[in-house]
Design a protein around this motif. Structure first.
Motif, short mmCIF file in Angstrom:
data_model
loop_
_atom_site.label_atom_id
_atom_site.label_comp_id
_atom_site.label_asym_id
_atom_site.label_seq_id
_atom_site.Cartn_x
_atom_site.Cartn_y
_atom_site.Cartn_z
N TYR A 113 28.78 -21.77 50.40
CA TYR A 113 27.99 -21.06 49.80
C TYR A 113 27.35 -21.78 48.69
CZ TYR A 113 31.31 -19.29 46.46
OH TYR A 113 32.25 -19.42 45.50
N ALA A 114 26.14 -21.36 48.01
CA ALA A 114 25.74 -22.01 46.96
C ALA A 114 25.23 -20.71 46.11
CB ALA A 114 24.69 -23.06 46.94
N LEU A 115 25.39 -20.40 44.59
CA LEU A 115 24.94 -19.44 43.97
C LEU A 115 24.35 -20.14 42.62
CD1 LEU A 115 24.99 -16.56 42.98
CD2 LEU A 115 27.28 -16.94 42.11
N ALA A 116 23.06 -19.59 42.58
CA ALA A 116 22.33 -19.88 41.36
C ALA A 116 21.91 -18.74 40.57
CB ALA A 116 20.95 -20.76 41.86
N THR A 117 22.04 -18.79 39.27
CA THR A 117 21.18 -17.82 38.44
C THR A 117 19.99 -18.20 37.51
OG1 THR A 117 22.84 -18.45 36.69
CG2 THR A 117 23.41 -16.60 38.15
N LEU A 118 19.28 -17.25 37.14
CA LEU A 118 17.85 -17.77 36.73
C LEU A 118 17.89 -17.83 35.03
CD1 LEU A 118 15.70 -16.33 39.36
CD2 LEU A 118 16.49 -18.97 39.13
N GLY A 119 17.24 -18.34 34.39
CA GLY A 119 17.12 -18.41 33.05
C GLY A 119 15.69 -18.96 32.55
N TYR A 120 15.66 -19.11 31.31
CA TYR A 120 14.38 -19.45 30.74
C TYR A 120 14.37 -20.50 29.59
CZ TYR A 120 9.42 -19.19 29.57
OH TYR A 120 7.86 -19.76 29.21
N ASP A 121 13.94 -21.70 29.54
CA ASP A 121 14.21 -22.67 28.51
C ASP A 121 12.86 -23.32 27.91
OD1 ASP A 121 15.01 -24.96 27.14
OD2 ASP A 121 16.93 -24.71 28.02
N VAL A 122 12.54 -23.40 26.86
CA VAL A 122 11.28 -23.90 26.21
C VAL A 122 11.47 -25.45 26.72
CG1 VAL A 122 9.81 -24.41 24.33
CG2 VAL A 122 10.77 -21.98 24.65
N GLU A 123 12.67 -26.13 26.42
CA GLU A 123 12.67 -27.59 26.79
C GLU A 123 12.28 -27.85 28.13
OE1 GLU A 123 16.26 -31.00 27.40
OE2 GLU A 123 16.69 -29.01 26.29
N PHE A 124 12.20 -27.14 29.17
CA PHE A 124 11.87 -27.31 30.55
C PHE A 124 10.44 -26.66 30.70
CE2 PHE A 124 16.50 -27.89 30.49
CZ PHE A 124 16.39 -29.26 30.63
N SER A 125 9.72 -26.08 29.76
CA SER A 125 8.69 -25.43 29.62
C SER A 125 8.45 -24.29 30.86
CB SER A 125 7.55 -26.47 30.46
OG SER A 125 7.48 -27.49 29.35
N GLY A 126 9.67 -23.55 31.07
CA GLY A 126 9.73 -22.30 31.85
C GLY A 126 10.95 -22.12 32.20
N HIS A 127 11.03 -21.47 33.55
CA HIS A 127 12.42 -20.84 34.17
C HIS A 127 13.06 -22.07 34.44
CE1 HIS A 127 10.88 -16.64 34.71
NE2 HIS A 127 9.65 -17.37 34.93
N ASP A 128 14.36 -21.95 34.16
CA ASP A 128 15.38 -22.82 34.69
C ASP A 128 16.49 -22.22 35.39
OD1 ASP A 128 16.79 -21.69 32.50
OD2 ASP A 128 17.59 -23.61 31.73
N ALA A 129 17.31 -22.87 36.27
CA ALA A 129 18.51 -22.11 36.89
C ALA A 129 19.66 -23.03 36.87
CB ALA A 129 18.23 -22.13 38.76
N PHE A 130 20.89 -22.21 36.90
CA PHE A 130 22.16 -22.97 37.05
C PHE A 130 22.72 -22.64 38.15
CE2 PHE A 130 24.44 -24.41 33.35
CZ PHE A 130 25.72 -24.66 33.71
N ILE A 131 23.05 -23.58 38.93
CA ILE A 131 23.85 -23.46 40.16
C ILE A 131 25.47 -23.30 39.61
CG2 ILE A 131 24.75 -24.48 42.22
CD1 ILE A 131 22.07 -26.24 42.25
#
Length: 152
Positions: A68-86
């Motif tokens: 399996y692979a699990l990713a959770t979502l976040g938001y970061d201004v550095e990346f100009s929007g949503h980011d995710a963490f596997i």
């Protein structure tokens, strides 16, 4: 040669099948396995797509969970929007070395891009050379900062 497998989105109905692999992932990563808190947290992700997603690699004939692979979502201004963490990527030991990790990483990255995620992060132990090689081959790079955590 890659073994036959099917990738699909996990649902809350998969929780019982996922739990043993999660326990093994945590043991392997030297993370204390706390099913009383971790499984309800996973259920929240599986119930709410705004929190993240989990993909499963399943053997088509038997339905056996291979990884399996699990990713959770976040938001970061550095990346100009949503980011995710596997947060977790795990392949059952008998299924390793057959391209499942690569397939799961590619599929979850594509699913995240479809959700307008701008950056994907993951952590890897420095001594895990095979995982690091895979991640680098798929475009992940070391950002020269230390991840620090404070539990709240």
């Amino acid at each position: 040669m890659t073994a036959p497998h099917h990738l699909r989105l996990a649902s809350p109905d998969d929780l019982d099948a996922i739990a043993p692999l999660m326990a093994e992932f945590n043991r392997h990563e030297h993370i204390p396995w706390r099913p009383d808190t971790m499984l309800p947290a996973l259920r929240r992700v599986l119930d709410d797509p705004a929190l993240g997603l989990m993909l499963l690699a399943v053997e088509p004939d038997s339905g056996r969970l291979l990884g399996y692979a699990l990713a959770t979502l976040g938001y970061d201004v550095e990346f100009s929007g949503h980011d995710a963490f596997i947060t977790e990527l795990f392949i059952d030991a008998p299924a390793r070395g057959q391209g499942l990790g690569r397939a799961l990483l590619l599929a979850i990255t594509q699913a995240l891009q479809a959700r307008d995620v701008r950056a994907v992060h993951l952590m890897v132990r420095p001594e895990n050379h095979s995982a690091r090689a895979l991640y680098e081959d798929l475009g992940f790079e070391v950002i020269p900062r230390l991840l620090m955590t404070r539990r709240l």
